[in-house]
Design a protein around this motif. Structure first.
Motif, PDB file in Angstrom:
ATOM      1  N   LEU A  70       0.834  -1.206   0.000  1.00 13.30           N
ATOM      2  CA  LEU A  70       0.000   0.000   0.000  1.00 13.30           C
ATOM      3  C   LEU A  70       0.864   1.249   0.000  1.00 13.30           C
ATOM      4  N   ALA A  75       1.253   4.001  -2.997  1.00 15.04           N
ATOM      5  CA  ALA A  75       0.901   5.393  -2.718  1.00 15.04           C
ATOM      6  C   ALA A  75       2.088   6.317  -2.965  1.00 15.04           C
ATOM      7  N   ASN A  76       3.264   5.906  -2.541  1.00 13.62           N
ATOM      8  CA  ASN A  76       4.449   6.735  -2.730  1.00 13.62           C
ATOM      9  C   ASN A  76       4.809   6.876  -4.202  1.00 13.62           C
ATOM     10  N   TYR A  85       2.690   6.915  -6.659  1.00 16.26           N
ATOM     11  CA  TYR A  85       1.722   7.870  -7.202  1.00 16.26           C
ATOM     12  C   TYR A  85       2.099   9.293  -6.787  1.00 16.26           C
ATOM     13  N   ARG A  86       2.395   9.485  -5.516  1.00 12.98           N
ATOM     14  CA  ARG A  86       2.716  10.827  -5.023  1.00 12.98           C
ATOM     15  C   ARG A  86       4.008  11.351  -5.641  1.00 12.98           C
ATOM     16  N   THR A  92      -4.117  -2.416  -7.846  1.00 12.89           N
ATOM     17  CA  THR A  92      -4.884  -1.940  -6.705  1.00 12.89           C
ATOM     18  C   THR A  92      -5.671  -3.077  -6.071  1.00 12.89           C
ATOM     19  N   MET A 133      -9.122   5.156  -1.535  1.00 11.86           N
ATOM     20  CA  MET A 133      -7.695   5.328  -1.799  1.00 11.86           C
ATOM     21  C   MET A 133      -7.462   6.419  -2.837  1.00 11.86           C
ATOM     22  N   PHE A 158      -5.262   9.728  -2.098  1.00 12.29           N
ATOM     23  CA  PHE A 158      -4.036   9.996  -2.844  1.00 12.29           C
ATOM     24  C   PHE A 158      -4.171  11.253  -3.698  1.00 12.29           C
ATOM     25  N   TRP A 181       1.767  12.729   5.500  1.00 10.24           N
ATOM     26  CA  TRP A 181       1.566  11.668   4.524  1.00 10.24           C
ATOM     27  C   TRP A 181       1.785  10.292   5.160  1.00 10.24           C
ATOM     28  N   LEU A 216      -1.070   7.326   5.657  1.00 10.30           N
ATOM     29  CA  LEU A 216      -0.947   5.953   5.173  1.00 10.30           C
ATOM     30  C   LEU A 216      -1.093   4.961   6.323  1.00 10.30           C
TER      31      LEU A 216
END
Length: 207
Positions: free
Chosen positions: A82, A86-87, A89-90, A124, A145, A149, A172, A176
Motif C-alpha cells: 500500500l 501510494a508513494n 503515485y505521489r 490496486t 484510496m 491519494f 503523509w 498511510l
C-alpha cells in the motif's frame, strides 16, 4: 507530407514534457508546433488534433506511472505494498504534475480498456486482496484510496501545506498508517448488492 524527424512517439513525449512545464490544460497542438518550429499542419500527419494529442499524453502517462508503480510494489504485500503504491503515485505527481493531470483524463471506454489503466486496477485490487476485501468493499476501498491519494497530492502540489507544520511528509506517513488501519478493520455492512463491480483504477476522475 510528414516532416522528417517528427514521429507520434516523439510528439507525445514532447507533449508530456510541455504538460509538466505549462500545465496539461494549456497543451495544444499549436503550442507544440511552435516548440518544434513547424506549422501545425506538420503535426497532423502524426496527431489528429489537440484532443488526440492529449489522449496520447494521457496514455503515455498511465503507462509510465503503471511501470513505476509495478516496480515499487513488486514482492510487497499488505501495508508495504500500500505504501509503495501510494508513494509511487505521489512521487510521480510531484515530479510530473502535468503528466499526473493527464493520467486523470477521462477516456472513452474502448480506449480505457486498452490502456495501462487496466494495470492500475489489477495492482490496486491485488493490494486490497491482501486485506481480505472482496466486492463490493474492494470498490469502496479503491474509491477511498483514490480520494486520499489524489486529494492530498492535489493540495500539496498547489502549495496548500507549504506554510504550516507539521511537515507534509510526516502527515503523509500518518495518513498511510491510518489508511492501513482502516483497511485492516474495514467496517462490516450488510448489503444486497452482489453485482460484480466494473474494474476501477486510481487515476481516472471517476473515483
Amino acid at each position: 507530407m510528414a516532416r522528417a524527424g517528427l514521429t507520434t512517439a516523439r510528439l507525445t513525449r514532447a507533449g508530456a514534457e510541455l504538460a509538466d512545464e505549462v500545465g496539461f490544460d494549456q497543451v495544444t497542438a499549436s503550442e507544440l508546433a511552435r516548440r518544434f518550429d513547424v506549422k501545425v499542419a506538420s503535426l497532423y500527419s502524426h496527431v489528429k488534433s489537440t484532443q488526440d494529442l492529449k489522449t496520447r499524453i494521457a496514455l503515455f502517462a498511465l503507462e509510465e506511472l503503471a511501470d513505476r508503480a509495478a516496480d515499487a510494489v513488486a514482492g510487497r504485500a499488505g501495508k508495504d505494498a500500500l505504501a509503495a503504491f501510494a508513494n509511487a503515485y505521489r512521487d510521480y505527481a510531484l515530479e510530473h504534475s502535468g503528466r499526473a493531470a493527464a493520467a486523470r483524463l477521462r477516456l472513452d471506454p474502448e480506449t480505457a480498456a486498452a490502456s495501462a489503466g487496466v494495470r492500475h486496477a489489477q495492482m490496486t485490487r491485488a493490494i486490497l486482496r491482501g486485506y481480505d476485501l472482496t466486492e463490493p468493499d474492494q470498490t469502496h476501498a479503491i474509491r477511498l484510496m483514490g480520494s486520499v491519494f489524489h486529494g492530498y497530492v492535489s493540495l500539496e502540489t498547489a502549495g496548500g501545506f507549504s506554510h504550516s507544520a507539521p511537515d507534509p511528509q510526516e502527515s503523509w506517513t500518518r495518513i498511510l498508517d491510518a489508511l492501513d488501519a482502516l483497511l485492516r478493520n474495514w467496517p462490516a455492512h450488510a448489503t444486497t448488492h452482489t453485482t460484480p463491480a466494473t474494474p476501477t483504477t486510481l487515476t481516472p476522475p471517476t473515483l
